[in-house]
Design a protein around this motif. Structure first.
Motif, PDB file in Angstrom:
ATOM      1  N   MET A  19      16.925 -42.971  29.928  1.00  0.00           N
ATOM      2  CA  MET A  19      17.040 -44.110  30.837  1.00  0.00           C
ATOM      3  C   MET A  19      16.464 -45.375  30.171  1.00  0.00           C
ATOM      4  O   MET A  19      15.317 -45.401  29.771  1.00  0.00           O
ATOM      5  CB  MET A  19      16.235 -43.795  32.119  1.00  0.00           C
ATOM      6  N   LYS A  20      17.344 -46.376  30.049  1.00  0.00           N
ATOM      7  CA  LYS A  20      16.909 -47.610  29.372  1.00  0.00           C
ATOM      8  C   LYS A  20      16.457 -48.652  30.395  1.00  0.00           C
ATOM      9  O   LYS A  20      17.213 -48.973  31.323  1.00  0.00           O
ATOM     10  CB  LYS A  20      18.061 -48.196  28.553  1.00  0.00           C
ATOM     11  N   ILE A  21      15.263 -49.162  30.186  1.00  0.00           N
ATOM     12  CA  ILE A  21      14.717 -50.191  31.079  1.00  0.00           C
ATOM     13  C   ILE A  21      14.377 -51.424  30.242  1.00  0.00           C
ATOM     14  O   ILE A  21      13.623 -51.330  29.264  1.00  0.00           O
ATOM     15  CB  ILE A  21      13.430 -49.705  31.787  1.00  0.00           C
ATOM     16  N   LEU A  22      14.955 -52.551  30.635  1.00  0.00           N
ATOM     17  CA  LEU A  22      14.662 -53.825  29.975  1.00  0.00           C
ATOM     18  C   LEU A  22      13.579 -54.558  30.776  1.00  0.00           C
ATOM     19  O   LEU A  22      13.708 -54.722  31.991  1.00  0.00           O
ATOM     20  CB  LEU A  22      15.948 -54.664  29.922  1.00  0.00           C
ATOM     21  N   VAL A  23      12.522 -54.963  30.070  1.00  0.00           N
ATOM     22  CA  VAL A  23      11.402 -55.672  30.708  1.00  0.00           C
ATOM     23  C   VAL A  23      11.427 -57.121  30.211  1.00  0.00           C
ATOM     24  O   VAL A  23      11.242 -57.374  29.019  1.00  0.00           O
ATOM     25  CB  VAL A  23      10.050 -55.020  30.359  1.00  0.00           C
ATOM     26  N   ILE A  24      11.676 -58.044  31.130  1.00  0.00           N
ATOM     27  CA  ILE A  24      11.785 -59.467  30.767  1.00  0.00           C
ATOM     28  C   ILE A  24      10.592 -60.239  31.315  1.00  0.00           C
ATOM     29  O   ILE A  24      10.250 -60.101  32.494  1.00  0.00           O
ATOM     30  CB  ILE A  24      13.093 -60.078  31.318  1.00  0.00           C
ATOM     31  N   ASN A  25       9.971 -61.029  30.453  1.00  0.00           N
ATOM     32  CA  ASN A  25       8.882 -61.910  30.877  1.00  0.00           C
ATOM     33  C   ASN A  25       9.248 -63.355  30.580  1.00  0.00           C
ATOM     34  O   ASN A  25       9.708 -63.680  29.479  1.00  0.00           O
ATOM     35  CB  ASN A  25       7.583 -61.539  30.161  1.00  0.00           C
ATOM     36  N   GLY A  26       9.008 -64.216  31.560  1.00  0.00           N
ATOM     37  CA  GLY A  26       9.386 -65.610  31.459  1.00  0.00           C
ATOM     38  C   GLY A  26       8.308 -66.501  30.852  1.00  0.00           C
ATOM     39  O   GLY A  26       7.385 -66.021  30.192  1.00  0.00           O
ATOM     40  N   LEU A  63       2.448 -50.141  29.400  1.00  0.00           N
ATOM     41  CA  LEU A  63       3.646 -49.699  30.117  1.00  0.00           C
ATOM     42  C   LEU A  63       4.351 -48.567  29.366  1.00  0.00           C
ATOM     43  O   LEU A  63       4.854 -47.617  29.983  1.00  0.00           O
ATOM     44  CB  LEU A  63       4.592 -50.892  30.323  1.00  0.00           C
ATOM     45  N   VAL A  64       4.353 -48.649  28.045  1.00  0.00           N
ATOM     46  CA  VAL A  64       4.935 -47.558  27.243  1.00  0.00           C
ATOM     47  C   VAL A  64       4.163 -46.264  27.516  1.00  0.00           C
ATOM     48  O   VAL A  64       4.772 -45.200  27.753  1.00  0.00           O
ATOM     49  CB  VAL A  64       4.913 -47.903  25.737  1.00  0.00           C
ATOM     50  N   GLU A  65       2.827 -46.355  27.482  1.00  0.00           N
ATOM     51  CA  GLU A  65       2.009 -45.152  27.733  1.00  0.00           C
ATOM     52  C   GLU A  65       2.270 -44.613  29.137  1.00  0.00           C
ATOM     53  O   GLU A  65       2.411 -43.412  29.340  1.00  0.00           O
ATOM     54  CB  GLU A  65       0.511 -45.468  27.553  1.00  0.00           C
ATOM     55  N   TYR A  66       2.328 -45.522  30.105  1.00  0.00           N
ATOM     56  CA  TYR A  66       2.568 -45.098  31.491  1.00  0.00           C
ATOM     57  C   TYR A  66       3.943 -44.438  31.634  1.00  0.00           C
ATOM     58  O   TYR A  66       4.083 -43.434  32.338  1.00  0.00           O
ATOM     59  CB  TYR A  66       2.442 -46.290  32.443  1.00  0.00           C
ATOM     60  N   ASN A  99      21.658 -54.110  27.816  1.00  0.00           N
ATOM     61  CA  ASN A  99      22.133 -52.741  27.679  1.00  0.00           C
ATOM     62  C   ASN A  99      21.063 -51.861  28.313  1.00  0.00           C
ATOM     63  O   ASN A  99      20.218 -51.303  27.624  1.00  0.00           O
ATOM     64  CB  ASN A  99      22.324 -52.427  26.186  1.00  0.00           C
ATOM     65  N   ALA A 100      21.067 -51.814  29.630  1.00  0.00           N
ATOM     66  CA  ALA A 100      19.974 -51.142  30.340  1.00  0.00           C
ATOM     67  C   ALA A 100      20.463 -50.599  31.673  1.00  0.00           C
ATOM     68  O   ALA A 100      21.406 -51.123  32.276  1.00  0.00           O
ATOM     69  CB  ALA A 100      18.832 -52.123  30.569  1.00  0.00           C
ATOM     70  N   SER A 129       9.782 -38.402  29.449  1.00  0.00           N
ATOM     71  CA  SER A 129       9.984 -38.699  28.022  1.00  0.00           C
ATOM     72  C   SER A 129      11.346 -39.360  27.803  1.00  0.00           C
ATOM     73  O   SER A 129      11.677 -39.790  26.706  1.00  0.00           O
ATOM     74  CB  SER A 129       9.887 -37.413  27.203  1.00  0.00           C
ATOM     75  N   ASP A 130      12.114 -39.460  28.875  1.00  0.00           N
ATOM     76  CA  ASP A 130      13.482 -39.993  28.809  1.00  0.00           C
ATOM     77  C   ASP A 130      13.524 -41.520  28.967  1.00  0.00           C
ATOM     78  O   ASP A 130      14.579 -42.134  28.811  1.00  0.00           O
ATOM     79  CB  ASP A 130      14.296 -39.318  29.930  1.00  0.00           C
ATOM     80  N   ILE A 131      12.385 -42.137  29.253  1.00  0.00           N
ATOM     81  CA  ILE A 131      12.400 -43.590  29.503  1.00  0.00           C
ATOM     82  C   ILE A 131      12.271 -44.342  28.177  1.00  0.00           C
ATOM     83  O   ILE A 131      11.365 -44.095  27.383  1.00  0.00           O
ATOM     84  CB  ILE A 131      11.261 -44.008  30.458  1.00  0.00           C
ATOM     85  N   GLU A 132      13.197 -45.274  27.973  1.00  0.00           N
ATOM     86  CA  GLU A 132      13.189 -46.116  26.765  1.00  0.00           C
ATOM     87  C   GLU A 132      13.011 -47.564  27.210  1.00  0.00           C
ATOM     88  O   GLU A 132      13.843 -48.102  27.950  1.00  0.00           O
ATOM     89  CB  GLU A 132      14.553 -45.960  26.081  1.00  0.00           C
TER      90      GLU A 132
END
Ligand code: DQA
Length: 143
Positions: free
Chosen positions: A1-8, A34-37, A66-67, A43-46
């Motif tokens: 599962m791909k998660i995109l984290v955007i910060n402004g 957040l990676v550690e969490y 692409n998320a 283990s499937d979270i990218e």
């Protein structure tokens, strides 16, 4: 599962920027936490991280994402950006809005979010833990 984290905008200055409001943790540290969490959830979270001070760059990043899910702290653009709100709606990627501070308990102009109505939820007020709570909610929704 791909998660995109955007910060402004200005979130690249976390650590030294108004620490009494935003804490002393840097954006790199928040991202590493957040990676550690994420590993405690699956283990499937990218995770992919993106920060920009420029509204159009954030819009373009959302358009080309692409998320499967999006976590976004739009920072100052929260209170002004129709364009970011429209981009989130356009791509149909479930998004969670995040804020380090509780924007409802601050200045009047921060109480309005242009972004909330494009998102499945909002987490605000828990400093870096807001991102973890957002990831938990998004993961449970998507899995
Ligand atoms: C913020 C709140 C916004 O009002 C502000 O402009 C920010 C950070 C937060 O995370 O608390 O830059 O999004």
């Amino acid at each position: 599962m791909k998660i995109l984290v955007i910060n402004g905008p200005n979130l690249n200055m976390l650590g030294t920027r108004e620490p009494e409001i935003y804490g002393k943790t840097t954006l790199d540290e928040i991202n590493n936490q957040l990676v550690e969490y994420s590993k405690t959830l699956s283990s499937d979270i990218e995770l992919e991280f993106f920060q920009s001070n420029i509204e159009g760059e954030i819009v373009s990043k959302i358009q080309t994402a692409n998320a499967h899910g999006l976590i976004i702290n739009p920072a100052g653009y929260t209170h002004t950006s129709v364009a970011i709100a429209d981009a989130i709606k356009a791509v149909l990627i479930p998004a969670v809005e995040v804020h380090l501070s509780n924007i409802q308990a601050r200045e009047e102009y921060r109480k309005i979010s242009y972004i909330s109505s494009s998102c499945i939820g909002t987490v605000a007020g828990f400093k870096e833990d807001s991102y973890k709570m957002a990831l938990l909610g998004l993961y449970n929704k998507l899995k």
